[in-house]
Motif scaffolding. Structure first.
Motif, PDB file in Angstrom:
ATOM      1  N   GLU A 153      -0.096   6.014 -11.673  1.00 30.60           N
ATOM      2  CA  GLU A 153       1.358   6.195 -11.520  1.00 30.60           C
ATOM      3  C   GLU A 153       2.057   4.835 -11.514  1.00 30.60           C
TER       4      GLU A 153
ATOM      5  N   LYS B 212       6.751  11.802  -3.513  1.00 28.56           N
ATOM      6  CA  LYS B 212       5.443  12.464  -3.513  1.00 28.56           C
ATOM      7  C   LYS B 212       5.197  13.193  -2.193  1.00 28.56           C
TER       8      LYS B 212
ATOM      9  N   ASP C 200     -12.075   5.134   2.370  1.00 21.25           N
ATOM     10  CA  ASP C 200     -11.806   6.533   2.036  1.00 21.25           C
ATOM     11  C   ASP C 200     -10.844   7.175   3.031  1.00 21.25           C
TER      12      ASP C 200
ATOM     13  N   LYS D 253      -7.262   1.606  -6.047  1.00 18.27           N
ATOM     14  CA  LYS D 253      -7.476   2.584  -4.986  1.00 18.27           C
ATOM     15  C   LYS D 253      -7.935   1.811  -3.746  1.00 18.27           C
TER      16      LYS D 253
ATOM     17  N   ARG E 261       0.894  -1.155   0.000  1.00 14.78           N
ATOM     18  CA  ARG E 261       0.000   0.000   0.000  1.00 14.78           C
ATOM     19  C   ARG E 261       0.933   1.205   0.000  1.00 14.78           C
TER      20      ARG E 261
ATOM     21  N   LYS F 165       1.914   5.537  -1.550  1.00 15.51           N
ATOM     22  CA  LYS F 165       1.477   6.880  -1.934  1.00 15.51           C
ATOM     23  C   LYS F 165       1.229   7.007  -3.444  1.00 15.51           C
TER      24      LYS F 165
ATOM     25  N   THR G 162      -0.456   6.528  -7.026  1.00 15.16           N
ATOM     26  CA  THR G 162      -1.815   6.231  -7.482  1.00 15.16           C
ATOM     27  C   THR G 162      -1.756   5.043  -8.447  1.00 15.16           C
TER      28      THR G 162
ATOM     29  N   GLU H 183      -8.201   5.825   4.222  1.00 13.39           N
ATOM     30  CA  GLU H 183      -6.832   5.318   4.022  1.00 13.39           C
ATOM     31  C   GLU H 183      -5.944   6.443   3.474  1.00 13.39           C
TER      32      GLU H 183
ATOM     33  N   GLN I 201      -2.930   6.198   2.201  1.00  7.73           N
ATOM     34  CA  GLN I 201      -2.162   5.798   1.017  1.00  7.73           C
ATOM     35  C   GLN I 201      -3.082   5.828  -0.209  1.00  7.73           C
ATOM     36  N   ASN I 202      -2.491   5.870  -1.400  1.00  6.96           N
ATOM     37  CA  ASN I 202      -3.261   6.058  -2.632  1.00  6.96           C
ATOM     38  C   ASN I 202      -3.513   4.784  -3.431  1.00  6.96           C
ATOM     39  N   SER I 203      -2.816   3.691  -3.108  1.00  5.15           N
ATOM     40  CA  SER I 203      -3.038   2.474  -3.893  1.00  5.15           C
ATOM     41  C   SER I 203      -2.673   1.224  -3.115  1.00  5.15           C
TER      42      SER I 203
END
Length: 139
Positions: free
Chosen positions: A89, A136, A104, A100, A82, A84, A86, A106, A108-110
Motif C-alpha cells: 500500500e 483502514k 509478529d 513488515k 510504523r 497500518k 502494508t 506488532e 501495525q502493518n509496516s
C-alpha cells in the motif's frame, strides 16, 4: 492533550534539521485540527508522536486506536514511522522501502524510514498516506 509531552518531543528533536522538525509540525498541525484524530506524544526518552483514530460505534461507545507512530532517528537522519498501511500500500502511494515489522505481535502493518527528500519535500504526500492508514481502521 498533554502539552508537556508535546514540548518534550519537540525539544528532543531540536538538533534535527529544520525541515525534519517542520515535517513533524506539519503532521501535528494537519491531524490536530480534525475531530476524528487525536495526536499524542509519549513521555519516554524514546519520544514519539502517536496518531489515534477516534470514532463512535453504532451503539454510541467512543473507540480509539493507533494508526501511526512516528519518531526521529538522529543516527539515520530519518523519520521512522510504523503504520497500518502494508508495504505494498505504501508503494502504491509512492513510498518505497516499507517493510513488515519484525515482531509478529506488532499491531501495525509496516515500518518505513523517510529520508531527507521525503521529509524535506514529501510532507503532504505522507500526510495523505497517514490519512489512508487511518481509514483502514474504520473499514
Amino acid at each position: 492533550m498533554d502539552q508537556s509531552a508535546r514540548v518534550k518531543f519537540f525539544e528532543r528533536i531540536e538538533a534535527a534539521p529544520l525541515a525534519a522538525r517542520g515535517f513533524f509540525e506539519s503532521v501535528d498541525e494537519h491531524f490536530r485540527q480534525r475531530n476524528d484524530v487525536d495526536v499524542r506524544f509519549t513521555h519516554t526518552t524514546f519520544a514519539d508522536m502517536r496518531l489515534w483514530a477516534v470514532w463512535e460505534t453504532d451503539n454510541g461507545k467512543q473507540r480509539e486506536q493507533i494508526f501511526a507512530t512516528m519518531t526521529w532517528q538522529p543516527k539515520n537522519l530519518a523519520v521512522f514511522a510504523r503504520t497500518k498501511l502494508t508495504p505494498p500500500e505504501f508503494a502504491y502511494l509512492g513510498f518505497e522501502g516499507a517493510e513488515k515489522p519484525k515482531a509478529d505481535s506488532e499491531p501495525q502493518n509496516s515500518d518505513i524510514r523517510l529520508f531527507e527528500e521525503d521529509w524535506r519535500y514529501g510532507a503532504l504526500p505522507f500526510i495523505r498516506a497517514l490519512a489512508a492508514a487511518k481509514m483502514k481502521i474504520l473499514n
